[in-house]
Design an enzyme around this catalytic site. Structure first.
Site, PDB file in Angstrom:
ATOM      1  N   CYS A 146       5.673 -17.711   6.994  1.00 15.68           N
ATOM      2  CA  CYS A 146       4.716 -17.750   8.088  1.00 15.68           C
ATOM      3  C   CYS A 146       4.047 -16.387   8.199  1.00 15.68           C
ATOM      4  O   CYS A 146       4.327 -15.597   9.094  1.00 15.68           O
ATOM      5  CB  CYS A 146       5.454 -18.105   9.371  1.00 15.68           C
TER       6      CYS A 146
ATOM      7  N   TYR B 114       3.541  -3.871  -3.172  1.00 19.41           N
ATOM      8  CA  TYR B 114       2.866  -2.910  -4.054  1.00 19.41           C
ATOM      9  C   TYR B 114       1.581  -3.459  -4.671  1.00 19.41           C
ATOM     10  O   TYR B 114       0.978  -2.794  -5.513  1.00 19.41           O
ATOM     11  CB  TYR B 114       3.768  -2.532  -5.251  1.00 19.41           C
TER      12      TYR B 114
ATOM     13  N   PRO C 195      17.625   2.869 -17.579  1.00 23.83           N
ATOM     14  CA  PRO C 195      16.639   1.787 -17.507  1.00 23.83           C
ATOM     15  C   PRO C 195      17.103   0.634 -16.619  1.00 23.83           C
ATOM     16  O   PRO C 195      18.265   0.218 -16.692  1.00 23.83           O
ATOM     17  CB  PRO C 195      16.551   1.311 -18.966  1.00 23.83           C
ATOM     18  N   GLY C 196      16.217   0.145 -15.789  1.00 25.04           N
ATOM     19  CA  GLY C 196      16.528  -1.028 -14.966  1.00 25.04           C
ATOM     20  C   GLY C 196      15.558  -2.142 -15.310  1.00 25.04           C
ATOM     21  O   GLY C 196      15.876  -3.129 -15.976  1.00 25.04           O
ATOM     22  N   ARG C 197      14.293  -1.920 -14.888  1.00 23.40           N
ATOM     23  CA  ARG C 197      13.243  -2.915 -15.110  1.00 23.40           C
ATOM     24  C   ARG C 197      13.168  -3.343 -16.579  1.00 23.40           C
ATOM     25  O   ARG C 197      13.069  -4.535 -16.883  1.00 23.40           O
ATOM     26  CB  ARG C 197      11.906  -2.284 -14.689  1.00 23.40           C
TER      27      ARG C 197
ATOM     28  N   ARG D 147       7.018  -8.357  -4.160  1.00 24.13           N
ATOM     29  CA  ARG D 147       6.398  -7.226  -4.848  1.00 24.13           C
ATOM     30  C   ARG D 147       4.868  -7.189  -4.712  1.00 24.13           C
ATOM     31  O   ARG D 147       4.280  -6.124  -4.716  1.00 24.13           O
ATOM     32  CB  ARG D 147       6.826  -7.180  -6.324  1.00 24.13           C
TER      33      ARG D 147
HETATM   34  N1  LLP Z   1      17.253   5.765 -11.870  1.00 24.33           N
HETATM   35  C1  LLP Z   1      16.923   6.068 -10.614  1.00 24.33           C
HETATM   36  C2  LLP Z   1      17.504   7.244  -9.991  1.00 24.33           C
HETATM   37  C3  LLP Z   1      16.032   5.255  -9.913  1.00 24.33           C
HETATM   38  O1  LLP Z   1      15.702   5.564  -8.672  1.00 24.33           O
HETATM   39  C4  LLP Z   1      15.500   4.094 -10.532  1.00 24.33           C
HETATM   40  C5  LLP Z   1      14.599   3.201  -9.829  1.00 24.33           C
HETATM   41  C6  LLP Z   1      15.890   3.814 -11.855  1.00 24.33           C
HETATM   42  C7  LLP Z   1      16.758   4.680 -12.504  1.00 24.33           C
HETATM   43  C8  LLP Z   1      15.403   2.605 -12.603  1.00 24.33           C
HETATM   44  O2  LLP Z   1      14.032   2.595 -12.772  1.00 24.33           O
HETATM   45  P1  LLP Z   1      13.357   1.451 -13.681  1.00 24.33           P
HETATM   46  O3  LLP Z   1      13.803   1.674 -15.086  1.00 24.33           O
HETATM   47  O4  LLP Z   1      13.820   0.155 -13.157  1.00 24.33           O
HETATM   48  O5  LLP Z   1      11.907   1.658 -13.482  1.00 24.33           O
HETATM   49  N2  LLP Z   1      11.211  -1.723  -6.256  1.00 24.33           N
HETATM   50  C9  LLP Z   1      10.256  -1.084  -7.129  1.00 24.33           C
HETATM   51  C10 LLP Z   1      10.940  -0.186  -8.117  1.00 24.33           C
HETATM   52  C11 LLP Z   1      11.780   0.887  -7.460  1.00 24.33           C
HETATM   53  C12 LLP Z   1      12.491   1.736  -8.444  1.00 24.33           C
HETATM   54  C13 LLP Z   1      13.532   2.519  -7.744  1.00 24.33           C
HETATM   55  N3  LLP Z   1      14.284   3.378  -8.597  1.00 24.33           N
HETATM   56  C14 LLP Z   1       9.458  -2.184  -7.837  1.00 24.33           C
HETATM   57  O6  LLP Z   1       9.680  -3.344  -7.566  1.00 24.33           O
HETATM   58  O7  LLP Z   1       8.589  -1.866  -8.638  1.00 24.33           O
END
Ligand code: LLP
Length: 433
Positions: free
Chosen positions: A362, A335, A292-294, A331
């Protein structure tokens, strides 16, 4: 009322994050300002860790996907909470190493790792490299051979699952630049080839189907496909990959109507599927990894801006311009992402109109959000954009040579700058001639 339970309104009608008045934070540290609620980050980390402990006897690990927000401080917080980490570049590896992160708990991803990055990963003792393709497999094997080492790897698999999310963040289907596909035999072939190599050990398989997903079904489908693939590898090639990394992608609440599940719901659902297939195919339970990241940092973060001008264009729209923009939050422009915003100094006042929040770059498209209901906006008001903890600072740029904002972490009654505001000197520091 707000996206996240760490946001409240105090007696002066001002937005608070944790116990901190955001208007005071803006005054003290200046704007634009990223504010991160460390208690919330820790709580989110624990959500994953506890779920794995409770439903899987602790036979797994949550990795913080550091791309969401990579700083030395957030790396330390994740480490203190017992998480591992997912990295995708030399810069992220370097950050974690410098932060004292336990590198054996790091998984190195990416679809085109350079030789330098592979060397750096090995120098820093990165635990696992998640190999994307056959060229990279050869490069990792050669780099390990030079060191007389055996590098533990996983393969990134496209499980053929189509997650219903934005096109740019869908990664599980065959038409993706990431990984090797199952349905055309590529994934099988790469395992077969890897089993002939001496300097890599295939410890597991990985998939990541996309990001900002609200439903457990695609995760369960992916878990099922991946488990069956592992069983097939055992039956056909005699391989025994022990780690099943199911990636990240768990959704969060940006606006009313977003209905995310708790970490435990995703983890529990995936575990149930894994156990079912293990039983059917008579497998030992894999070591389960989530990334998890987000969902660790997004709702823990807000961005504070100062309103610099308000342009009411009759019968067209009202532009509210703030002192940041696509340079600190690209973002919407990338997106069309949705955000909620609050006038932090008038958080109890009634909304009177819908406005467009514009940045200072700009660029006509430099918009943070359209149709945002707000009270009467005046120059000098503090505007808070919510749930900006993920993919804002990490995707920020110096477009127009705008310095990146500072980041302040709040924890209980404490507050501290964890990333200092860039200066104009920082802006020119690489211009050597
Ligand atoms: N693992 C892998 C291999 C990934 O590519 C990603 C995210 C994650 C985990 C974490 O995903 P999350 O839990 O954060 O959804 N910049 C885009 C999101 C790109 C995600 C890239 N990979 C945005 O701002 O929505």
């Amino acid at each position: 009322m707000f996206n996240s339970d760490n946001l409240t309104v105090n007696e002066q009608g001002r937005l608070c994050i944790g116990s901190h008045d955001t208007v005071e934070l803006a005054k003290e540290f200046g704007t634009p300002l990223y504010v991160l609620d460390e208690d919330k980050v820790r709580q989110n980390c624990r959500g994953y860790k506890n779920a794995i402990d409770e439903y899987y006897g602790g036979k797994g690990l949550a990795l913080y996907a550091s791309k969401a927000l990579c700083t030395m401080y957030t790396a330390r917080v994740a480490a203190e909470e017992g998480l591992g980490a997912d990295v995708v570049s030399g810069g992220e590896i370097y950050t974690l190493k410098k932060a004292g992160f336990p590198m054996e708990k790091v998984f190195f991803h990416g679809n085109n790792k350079t030789d330098d990055e592979i060397e750096l990963a090995m120098d820093c003792g990165v635990g696992h490299i998640v190999v994307d393709n056959i060229y990279e497999l050869d490069r990792v094997n050669q780099a390990a051979a030079k060191r007389n080492a055996v590098q533990p790897i996983l393969f990134r698999i496209k499980p053929g699952i189509d997650a219903h999310t934005h096109d740019f963040v869908r990664t599980g289907q065959i038409d993706s630049k990431f990984g090797v596909a199952l349905e055309n035999g590529e994934a099988y072939e790469i395992h077969k080839y890897a089993s002939t190599l001496k300097n890599v050990s295939v410890d597991g398989v990985h998939c990541h189907i996309g990001s900002q997903i609200f439903d457990v079904t695609p995760f369960c489908e992916a878990a099922k496909v991946m488990m069956n693939f592992v069983a097939d590898l055992r039956d056909t090639l005699g391989l025994d990959p022990k780690i099943l990394n199911l990636g990240g992608g768990f959704g969060i609440k940006y606006v009313e109507g977003d209905d995310p599940l708790a970490p435990v719901d995703y983890v529990k659902a995936a575990i149930e599927t894994v156990k079912e297939v293990a039983e059917q195919r008579k497998m030992t339970l894999p070591f389960l990894v989530f990334e998890p990241g987000r969902s660790i940092v997004a709702e823990a973060g807000i961005t504070l801006y100062t309103v610099g001008c308000v342009k009411d264009i009759v019968n067209v729209r009202t532009y509210v311009s703030v002192d940041g923009g696509m340079s600190d939050n690209p973002r919407y422009i990338m997106y069309g992402s949705k955000y909620s915003a609050v006038l932090a100094n008038k958080a109890n006042e009634e909304n009177v109109k819908k406005v467009t929040i514009a940045g200072k770059c700009c660029e006509s498209g430099d918009i943070i959000q359209e149709n945002v209901p707000l009270p009467e906006v005046n120059v000098g008001d503090t505007l808070a954009v919510l749930a900006t903890g993920a993919y804002n600072y990490s995707m920020a740029s110096n477009y127009n040579r705008i310095p990146r904002p500072a980041m302040v972490a709040v924890k209980g009654s404490e507050k501290k700058v964890i990333v200092r505001r860039e200066t104009y000197e920082d802006i020119i520091k690489n211009d050597i001639i």
